[in-house]
Scaffold this active site. Structure first.
Site, PDB file in Angstrom:
ATOM      1  N   ALA A  49     -18.383  15.261 -29.468  1.00 30.46           N
ATOM      2  CA  ALA A  49     -17.352  14.510 -30.202  1.00 30.46           C
ATOM      3  C   ALA A  49     -15.969  14.614 -29.564  1.00 30.46           C
ATOM      4  O   ALA A  49     -14.972  14.244 -30.179  1.00 30.46           O
ATOM      5  CB  ALA A  49     -17.292  14.995 -31.649  1.00 30.46           C
ATOM      6  N   LEU A  95     -12.472  16.168 -27.725  1.00 29.77           N
ATOM      7  CA  LEU A  95     -11.503  17.234 -28.008  1.00 29.77           C
ATOM      8  C   LEU A  95     -11.691  17.783 -29.416  1.00 29.77           C
ATOM      9  O   LEU A  95     -11.874  16.999 -30.364  1.00 29.77           O
ATOM     10  CB  LEU A  95     -10.083  16.651 -27.881  1.00 29.77           C
ATOM     11  CG  LEU A  95      -8.924  17.566 -28.279  1.00 29.77           C
ATOM     12  CD1 LEU A  95      -8.743  18.683 -27.262  1.00 29.77           C
ATOM     13  CD2 LEU A  95      -7.623  16.756 -28.416  1.00 29.77           C
ATOM     14  N   LEU A 112     -10.432  18.327 -32.433  1.00 29.27           N
ATOM     15  CA  LEU A 112      -9.220  17.787 -33.079  1.00 29.27           C
ATOM     16  C   LEU A 112      -8.657  18.758 -34.102  1.00 29.27           C
ATOM     17  O   LEU A 112      -7.439  18.798 -34.320  1.00 29.27           O
ATOM     18  CB  LEU A 112      -9.563  16.457 -33.772  1.00 29.27           C
ATOM     19  CG  LEU A 112     -10.028  15.318 -32.858  1.00 29.27           C
ATOM     20  CD1 LEU A 112     -10.562  14.153 -33.686  1.00 29.27           C
ATOM     21  CD2 LEU A 112      -8.888  14.853 -31.955  1.00 29.27           C
ATOM     22  N   GLU A 140     -15.620  12.078 -21.177  1.00 30.81           N
ATOM     23  CA  GLU A 140     -15.049  12.671 -19.956  1.00 30.81           C
ATOM     24  C   GLU A 140     -16.003  13.726 -19.390  1.00 30.81           C
ATOM     25  O   GLU A 140     -16.203  13.823 -18.177  1.00 30.81           O
ATOM     26  CB  GLU A 140     -13.680  13.287 -20.270  1.00 30.81           C
ATOM     27  CG  GLU A 140     -12.662  12.220 -20.645  1.00 30.81           C
ATOM     28  CD  GLU A 140     -11.287  12.777 -20.981  1.00 30.81           C
ATOM     29  OE1 GLU A 140     -11.219  13.704 -21.833  1.00 30.81           O
ATOM     30  OE2 GLU A 140     -10.295  12.294 -20.412  1.00 30.81           O
ATOM     31  N   GLU A 186      -9.263   7.543 -28.480  1.00 29.55           N
ATOM     32  CA  GLU A 186      -7.954   8.193 -28.357  1.00 29.55           C
ATOM     33  C   GLU A 186      -6.847   7.375 -29.000  1.00 29.55           C
ATOM     34  O   GLU A 186      -5.975   7.918 -29.697  1.00 29.55           O
ATOM     35  CB  GLU A 186      -7.631   8.442 -26.867  1.00 29.55           C
ATOM     36  CG  GLU A 186      -8.253   9.698 -26.292  1.00 29.55           C
ATOM     37  CD  GLU A 186      -9.686   9.517 -25.810  1.00 29.55           C
ATOM     38  OE1 GLU A 186     -10.292   8.462 -26.114  1.00 29.55           O
ATOM     39  OE2 GLU A 186     -10.201  10.428 -25.149  1.00 29.55           O
TER      40      GLU A 186
HETATM   41  C1  1HE Z   1     -15.050  17.918 -35.239  1.00 27.58           C
HETATM   42  C2  1HE Z   1     -14.948  16.861 -34.329  1.00 27.58           C
HETATM   43  C3  1HE Z   1     -13.898  16.932 -33.384  1.00 27.58           C
HETATM   44  C4  1HE Z   1     -16.613  16.447 -35.635  1.00 27.58           C
HETATM   45  N1  1HE Z   1     -13.075  17.994 -33.431  1.00 27.58           N
HETATM   46  N2  1HE Z   1     -14.209  18.946 -35.251  1.00 27.58           N
HETATM   47  N3  1HE Z   1     -12.981  12.616 -30.982  1.00 27.58           N
HETATM   48  C5  1HE Z   1     -13.160  11.798 -32.033  1.00 27.58           C
HETATM   49  O1  1HE Z   1     -12.286  11.087 -32.460  1.00 27.58           O
HETATM   50  C6  1HE Z   1     -14.507  11.868 -32.699  1.00 27.58           C
HETATM   51  C7  1HE Z   1     -14.390  12.638 -34.020  1.00 27.58           C
HETATM   52  N4  1HE Z   1     -15.660  12.839 -34.667  1.00 27.58           N
HETATM   53  C8  1HE Z   1     -16.325  11.840 -35.300  1.00 27.58           C
HETATM   54  O2  1HE Z   1     -15.963  10.682 -35.285  1.00 27.58           O
HETATM   55  C9  1HE Z   1     -17.560  12.219 -36.059  1.00 27.58           C
HETATM   56  O3  1HE Z   1     -17.462  13.612 -36.376  1.00 27.58           O
HETATM   57  C10 1HE Z   1     -18.887  11.979 -35.308  1.00 27.58           C
HETATM   58  C11 1HE Z   1     -19.126  10.475 -35.201  1.00 27.58           C
HETATM   59  C12 1HE Z   1     -18.885  12.598 -33.902  1.00 27.58           C
HETATM   60  C13 1HE Z   1     -20.051  12.644 -36.080  1.00 27.58           C
HETATM   61  O4  1HE Z   1     -20.013  12.195 -37.426  1.00 27.58           O
HETATM   62  P1  1HE Z   1     -20.776  13.014 -38.561  1.00 27.58           P
HETATM   63  O5  1HE Z   1     -20.662  12.217 -39.830  1.00 27.58           O
HETATM   64  O6  1HE Z   1     -22.139  13.383 -38.090  1.00 27.58           O
HETATM   65  O7  1HE Z   1     -20.003  14.424 -38.698  1.00 27.58           O
HETATM   66  P2  1HE Z   1     -18.625  14.747 -39.479  1.00 27.58           P
HETATM   67  O8  1HE Z   1     -18.904  14.933 -40.923  1.00 27.58           O
HETATM   68  O9  1HE Z   1     -17.552  13.821 -39.103  1.00 27.58           O
HETATM   69  O10 1HE Z   1     -18.256  16.159 -38.833  1.00 27.58           O
HETATM   70  C14 1HE Z   1     -19.086  17.288 -38.998  1.00 27.58           C
HETATM   71  C15 1HE Z   1     -18.284  18.498 -38.645  1.00 27.58           C
HETATM   72  O11 1HE Z   1     -17.928  18.434 -37.257  1.00 27.58           O
HETATM   73  C16 1HE Z   1     -16.971  18.597 -39.408  1.00 27.58           C
HETATM   74  O12 1HE Z   1     -16.652  19.956 -39.524  1.00 27.58           O
HETATM   75  P3  1HE Z   1     -16.817  20.718 -40.946  1.00 27.58           P
HETATM   76  O13 1HE Z   1     -16.420  22.124 -40.670  1.00 27.58           O
HETATM   77  O14 1HE Z   1     -15.922  19.985 -41.904  1.00 27.58           O
HETATM   78  O15 1HE Z   1     -18.280  20.563 -41.313  1.00 27.58           O
HETATM   79  C17 1HE Z   1     -15.996  17.946 -38.452  1.00 27.58           C
HETATM   80  O16 1HE Z   1     -14.668  18.369 -38.647  1.00 27.58           O
HETATM   81  C18 1HE Z   1     -16.516  18.462 -37.149  1.00 27.58           C
HETATM   82  N5  1HE Z   1     -16.089  17.621 -36.022  1.00 27.58           N
HETATM   83  N6  1HE Z   1     -15.914  15.977 -34.581  1.00 27.58           N
HETATM   84  C19 1HE Z   1     -13.250  18.949 -34.327  1.00 27.58           C
HETATM   85  N7  1HE Z   1     -13.725  16.011 -32.439  1.00 27.58           N
HETATM   86  C20 1HE Z   1      -8.552  16.126 -23.386  1.00 27.58           C
HETATM   87  S1  1HE Z   1      -8.056  14.897 -24.408  1.00 27.58           S
HETATM   88  C21 1HE Z   1      -9.482  14.252 -25.128  1.00 27.58           C
HETATM   89  C22 1HE Z   1      -9.102  13.432 -26.323  1.00 27.58           C
HETATM   90  C23 1HE Z   1     -10.234  13.140 -27.197  1.00 27.58           C
HETATM   91  O17 1HE Z   1     -11.326  13.624 -27.018  1.00 27.58           O
HETATM   92  S2  1HE Z   1      -9.901  12.089 -28.506  1.00 27.58           S
HETATM   93  C24 1HE Z   1     -11.458  11.821 -29.264  1.00 27.58           C
HETATM   94  C25 1HE Z   1     -11.730  12.838 -30.337  1.00 27.58           C
END
Ligand code: 1HE
Length: 266
Positions: free
Chosen positions: A69, A71, A73, A121, A141
């Protein structure tokens, strides 16, 4: 060949076999394998050591339904980083991903579910990407108020071209299935398990002489960074070494003796 099972890690699992085929497994499925700072350090450790441990090929795969998923976040939010903190963090991402791309050991990424942001990435630092029916690619992003920091401007732009990458970042466009393959995000899109297919490809690659794989999985990337004149010169030097290695002599002899497999269309 050293013991690939000797790593002590929290966010990755590493296992390897006697053929030198190693699996590096993203192991934070509860956080959808989001990349926190510790995971990046573990990637640096693993991909710094594997080439010197005798790894012949690597499958990079993930636990859970999603490859990665991007960075972490929540960590980024909680840490409330200053610009220089995040710049230094990005340099660690680059350290990890450059070790992968330039390390000389073939890395086959087995993709499923989300391959987004920093997850893309990471995937684009592998040499071959295998997607299954569940895999989807995005650069969210822009929607998060962020920018890429782990090399997407170099590697993702290289895969799909500048215009597609800008569209993905501006609009949140998601690519999947056949279309993802057509635009270059993956080289394989399969019905079954991407893990199994990646393993099959890794086993094939592992049969090549390590010096040939070293050239394929480092020299091509380096040469892309050079002028055509310098790349042609570097290619001659690399070919001088690789194409006269003992392993190539054996294979050439087998060809001349008509015992080597011929190249056939299927
Ligand atoms: C996370 C992250 C994360 C999930 N950082 N904790 N990336 C994104 O914008 C993608 C963000 N994630 C999502 O859109 C969704 O989580 C997913 C589509 C990947 C999966 O959805 P789902 O419904 O299976 O899971 P969820 O309920 O959203 O998340 C489950 C848990 O994973 C939850 O934690 P919990 O402790 O509340 O159970 C979420 O917080 C955690 N989680 N994704 C942290 N990304 C060097 S610069 C790079 C810049 C970027 O990468 S920007 C893109 C960021």
């Amino acid at each position: 060949m050293q013991d690939f099972n000797s790593f002590t890690l929290e966010n990755l699992t590493v296992t390897g076999d006697e053929d030198g085929v190693v699996q590096v497994i993203l192991s934070r499925p509860n956080k959808r394998n989001a990349l926190n700072a510790d995971t990046i350090e573990e990637l640096i450790e693993v991909f710094s050591k594997l080439p010197r441990m005798g790894a012949r090929a690597v499958v990079l795969r993930a636990l859970g339904d999603h490859f990665c998923a991007g960075l972490d976040l929540v960590e980024h939010h909680t840490e409330d980083r200053r610009p220089e903190d995040f710049m230094h963090l990005c340099l660690r991402w680059h350290e990890a991903f450059n070790k992968m791309e330039y390390g000389g050991v073939p890395i086959i990424a087995a993709l499923k579910g989300a391959v987004v942001g920093g997850g893309l990435e990471l995937a684009s630092s592998a040499h071959v990407r295998v997607a299954d029916q569940s895999t989807y690619f995005a650069l969210p992003e822009g929607q998060r108020g962020l920018f890429t920091g782990g090399g997407a401007t170099i590697r993702v732009a290289d895969l799909v071209g500048k215009a597609r990458m800008i569209d993905m970042m501006l609009t949140g466009r998601v690519y999947k299935q056949e279309e993802a393959m057509q635009v270059g995000l993956c080289q394989y899109h399969i019905d079954g398990s991407s893990d199994d297919k990646a393993m099959e490809l890794a086993r094939l690659a592992a049969q090549n002489p390590p010096l040939s794989n070293f050239a394929i999985c480092s020299a091509i990337s380096h040469m892309q960074n050079m002028s055509a004149l310098d790349a042609a010169y570097a290619e001659s030097v690399v070919a001088g070494i690789v194409n006269t290695q003992p392993a190539s002599k054996e294979r050439l002899e087998a060809f001349a003796n008509k015992t080597a497999a011929r190249v056939r269309p299927d």
